[in-house]
Design an enzyme around this catalytic site. Structure first.
Site, PDB file in Angstrom:
ATOM      1  N   ALA A 111     -48.060  89.687  21.822  1.00 30.43           N
ATOM      2  CA  ALA A 111     -49.222  89.245  20.770  1.00 30.43           C
ATOM      3  C   ALA A 111     -49.347  87.828  21.143  1.00 30.43           C
ATOM      4  O   ALA A 111     -50.722  87.414  21.169  1.00 30.43           O
ATOM      5  CB  ALA A 111     -48.885  89.239  19.473  1.00 30.43           C
ATOM      6  N   CYS A 112     -48.434  87.059  21.364  1.00 32.58           N
ATOM      7  CA  CYS A 112     -48.812  85.600  21.317  1.00 32.58           C
ATOM      8  C   CYS A 112     -49.479  85.072  22.546  1.00 32.58           C
ATOM      9  O   CYS A 112     -49.821  84.002  22.789  1.00 32.58           O
ATOM     10  CB  CYS A 112     -47.592  84.730  21.153  1.00 32.58           C
ATOM     11  SG  CYS A 112     -46.779  84.923  19.526  1.00 32.58           S
ATOM     12  N   THR A 113     -49.843  85.890  23.594  1.00 33.81           N
ATOM     13  CA  THR A 113     -50.254  85.458  24.873  1.00 33.81           C
ATOM     14  C   THR A 113     -51.731  85.956  24.753  1.00 33.81           C
ATOM     15  O   THR A 113     -52.645  85.449  25.442  1.00 33.81           O
ATOM     16  CB  THR A 113     -49.691  86.167  26.115  1.00 33.81           C
ATOM     17  OG1 THR A 113     -49.625  87.537  25.981  1.00 33.81           O
ATOM     18  CG2 THR A 113     -48.555  85.500  26.247  1.00 33.81           C
TER      19      THR A 113
ATOM     20  N   LYS B  18     -52.212  79.647  16.817  1.00 32.66           N
ATOM     21  CA  LYS B  18     -50.536  79.401  16.535  1.00 32.66           C
ATOM     22  C   LYS B  18     -50.370  78.728  15.024  1.00 32.66           C
ATOM     23  O   LYS B  18     -49.378  78.948  14.405  1.00 32.66           O
ATOM     24  CB  LYS B  18     -49.980  78.759  17.532  1.00 32.66           C
ATOM     25  CG  LYS B  18     -49.998  79.117  19.094  1.00 32.66           C
ATOM     26  CD  LYS B  18     -49.267  80.406  19.254  1.00 32.66           C
ATOM     27  CE  LYS B  18     -49.378  80.754  20.625  1.00 32.66           C
ATOM     28  NZ  LYS B  18     -48.517  81.855  20.745  1.00 32.66           N
TER      29      LYS B  18
END
Lengths: 125, 394
Positions: B328-330, A99
C-alpha cells in the site's frame, strides 16, 4: 521522497526494542492497514526514564516511531502528552503528504502508553 | 556505505532503450523528419518508415496483415481504445463485458466507466496462482456478451493465462477477445492467429523501445469506434500526426525482440529461478507469489511475513538494488495491490510483497548479490516488528 532525517532514523532507529518490565505500553494501528507500532515506557519521578518501540510498517512508520522516542525521553509525562503528530513530522523535516495520516501514528502510541501507565499506576503489573 | 554499485531489477516499471533502437530513432529526428501524410519525398520517407515498423510489429505477433496494427501512445491508450471502441460500436448486439479481477487499471477503470454508461461488467475471480477461472468464464458468457478482456500475463505476480483455451470459450459464444499483452510482449512468443486473439495491446518500452508508444492489433473484421477524431490517420481509428521517431524505435525494438527472444528468455528464466530459490531458501516464513513455472521469464515475486514492503524496498535501495512492491505504502491509493488481494492474500500478507523484474543487462553476479543481501534486510526489519513471533528471533 523522504527527507535525510527520515532516512537517518529509518537506517539507524533510536530506542528500538522492548522494555520487559515496562510501566506503560501503548499499541496503535494494525497489520491490516500496513502500520502497527508499540511504545514501551519506564517512568521515574513523573519523567519518562526509558522508552522503546517496535514497529511494523513503511519507512515513515519506522522513522516516526524512532523520532517520538527521542522527543519523549527525559520529558515529564505532562510534556510528553503534548507531543503531537505534527511535532514528530516537523522534527523529521516533514513527511510526504500520503504518509501524514496512516504512518504518523507514533505520537498516538506514546499517548496510549502514558494512558496505560496512568491506569495501572500503583498497581503491580 | 557507498552507493557506487546500483542494480536495476524493476523492469516492469520501466526499461532502458536499446542502443540500436536509439540509433534508428535519431535519423528520424535529425534528417528524416517529414510528416507521413505529406506528398513530398520527406513525407514519403516518413510514411515508408512507419509502414516498415508496422510490418515488423505484425511479424512479431503473427498478425495476418500489417494494416491490423494501429499505433497509439502506449498500453493504456490501447486498452481504452479496445474496450470502449468495441463496446460502443457493438452495443446493438449486447451490453455485457467480461474481464478479470487482476487486470491492469487501464482495463479495470474503462470497464468501470462503462458501467456508468449502461454496460454490465463481470469481474471473473482468479485462483491462488492468478489463473482466471475458466468455468466461471463459461458460465458468465451469454448472447449479451460482446467483449471479454483478459491479460496475457500479470506483471505483479507473473502468471501467464491459458489464452488459447480462453479464446476457444469466448469464440464459442461469438464475443470478441481482447488481450492486454503489455509486460508479456517481447518476453514470450505471442501468436494472435494461433491463440485466437481479436484485439491485442502491446507497448514499446516493454521490449526496450521508447516510452510513449504502443499499438493495438485489431483482427480484420472486428468492429470498433474511433478513439480520437481528427485528420483520419491510422485508418481513421486514431487520428493525430504519427509519432515518427517513436514508431520507428518501436519497430526496431520488435525486430530485435523477435530475434533475441528465444535465447534471452531462456537466460532470464534461469536467472529468475535462481533468484526465487535464493530469496526463499535462506529465509523462514517466505513465499512465492504466482505460479512456479507458468510465469513471465523475468518475474520473481515473493513475500515475507511480519514486515512491510516499502521498508524492504528502502533497505534494498540503500544497498543499491532497485525493486518494487505491491504494498500500500508505495501506491497512491494506500490499498494493497488488487491483484495480490485477488489471489487470496490477506492485507497483511500483501503488505510484505516484493517484486524483482529482471532485464537484459542483469547478470548472474547481480542476482547473487540480491540473494546475499536479503536475509539481513528481513532480519533487521523483523527484529523491529511487533508481529514477529518469538521463535523467529533465535
Amino acid at each position: 521522497m523522504y527527507s535525510e532525517k527520515v532516512m537517518d532514523h529509518f537506517r539507524n532507529p533510536r530506542n528500538m526494542g522492548e522494555i520487559p518490565e515496562a510501566d506503560g505500553i501503548g499499541t496503535v494501528g494494525n497489520p491490516v492497514c500496513g502500520d502497527m507500532m508499540t511504545v514501551y515506557i519506564k517512568v521515574k519521578d513523573n519523567r519518562i526514564d526509558d522508552i522503546k518501540f517496535k514497529t511494523f510498517g513503511c519507512g515513515a512508520a519506522i522513522a516516526t516511531s524512532s523520532m517520538v522516542t527521542e522527543l519523549a525521553k527525559g520529558k515529564t509525562l505532562e510534556e510528553a502528552e503534548k507531543i503531537g503528530r505534527s511535532d514528530v513530522a516537523d522534527s523529521l523535516g516533514g513527511l510526504p503528504k500520503v504518509k501524514m495520516h496512516c504512518s504518523n501514528l507514533a505520537a498516538d502510541a506514546l499517548h496510549a502508553a502514558i494512558e496505560d501507565y496512568e491506569k495501572h499506576k500503583g498497581t503491580k503489573r | 556505505m557507498s552507493k557506487t554499485k546500483r542494480i536495476y531489477m524493476d523492469h516492469t516499471a520501466g526499461k532502458p532503450v536499446d542502443p540500436h533502437v536509439m540509433e534508428a530513432m535519431m535519423l528520424y529526428m535529425k534528417s528524416l523528419y517529414g510528416n507521413p501524410s505529406s506528398v513530398h519525398s520527406f513525407g514519403q520517407e516518413a510514411r515508408q518508415a512507419i509502414e516498415e515498423a508496422r510490418t515488423k510489429i505484425a511479424e512479431l505477433i503473427n498478425a495476418e496483415r500489417k494494416e491490423s496494427i494501429i499505433f497509439t501512445s502506449g498500453a493504456t491508450e490501447s486498452n481504452n481504445m479496445a474496450i470502449k471502441g468495441v463496446t460502443y460500436r457493438n452495443k446493438d448486439r449486447g451490453t455485457h463485458i467480461i474481464t478479470s479481477s487482476i487486470e491492469h487499471m487501464s482495463v479495470l477503470n474503462p470497464c468501470k466507466f462503462l458501467m456508468t454508461k449502461g454496460f454490465k461488467v463481470t469481474f471473473l475471480p482468479v485462483d491462488q496462482y492468478g489463473f482466471v477461472n475458466l468455468r466461471s468464464l463459461e458460465k458468465e458468457l451469454t448472447s449479451e456478451t460482446i467483449l471479454v478482456s483478459i491479460m496475457y500475463a500479470n506483471g505483479e505476480i507473473g502468471t501467464i493465462q491459458p489464452v488459447k483455451k480462453i479464446s476457444q470459450i469466448v469464440h464459442g459464444k461469438n464475443a470478441y477477445l481482447h488481450v492486454d499483452a503489455a509486460t508479456a510482449n517481447g518476453q514470450v512468443p505471442i501468436d494472435v492467429d494461433n491463440e485466437g486473439i481479436d484485439l491485442l495491446t502491446i507497448s514499446s518500452n516493454d521490449m526496450y523501445g521508447p516510452k510513449g508508444v504502443g499499438a493495438l492489433y485489431i483482427r480484420k473484421g472486428t468492429r470498433l469506434k474511433p478513439s480520437i477524431h481528427g485528420g483520419g490517420q491510422e485508418r481513421g481509428l486514431r487520428s493525430g500526426t504519427e509519432n515518427l521517431p517513436g514508431i520507428v524505435g518501436f519497430g526496431k525494438a520488435a525486430e530485435i525482440a523477435k530475434k533475441e527472444m528465444p535465447t534471452e528468455s531462456g537466460r532470464l528464466k534461469t536467472l529468475r529461478d535462481k533468484l526465487i530459490k535464493g530469496l526463499l531458501d535462506n529465509i523462514p516464513r517466505s513465499f512465492l507469489n504466482g505460479h512456479p513455472t507458468k510465469r513471465l521469464p523475468n518475474n520473481a515475486a515473493v513475500r515475507y511475513s511480519f514486515i512491510e514492503g516499502e521498508s524492504i524496498l528502502l533497505d534494498l535501495d540503500l544497498k543499491g538494488v532497485a525493486a518494487s512492491s505491491g504494498s500500500a505504502c508505495t501506491a497512491k491509493t494506500l490499498e494493497p495491490s488488487h491483484a495480490l488481494r485477488a489471489i487470496g492474500l490477506k492485507h497483511e500478507e500483501a503488505h510484505g510483497s516484493l517484486l524483482f523484474t529482471l532485464g537484459k543487462q542483469n547478470t548472474e553476479g547481480e542476482v547473487d548479490y540480491a540473494i546475499r543481501i536479503m536475509p539481513d534486510i528481513v532480519k533487521r526489519l523483523r527484529e523491529m516488528s511487533p508481529l514477529t513471533p518469538k521463535e523467529l528471533k533465535e
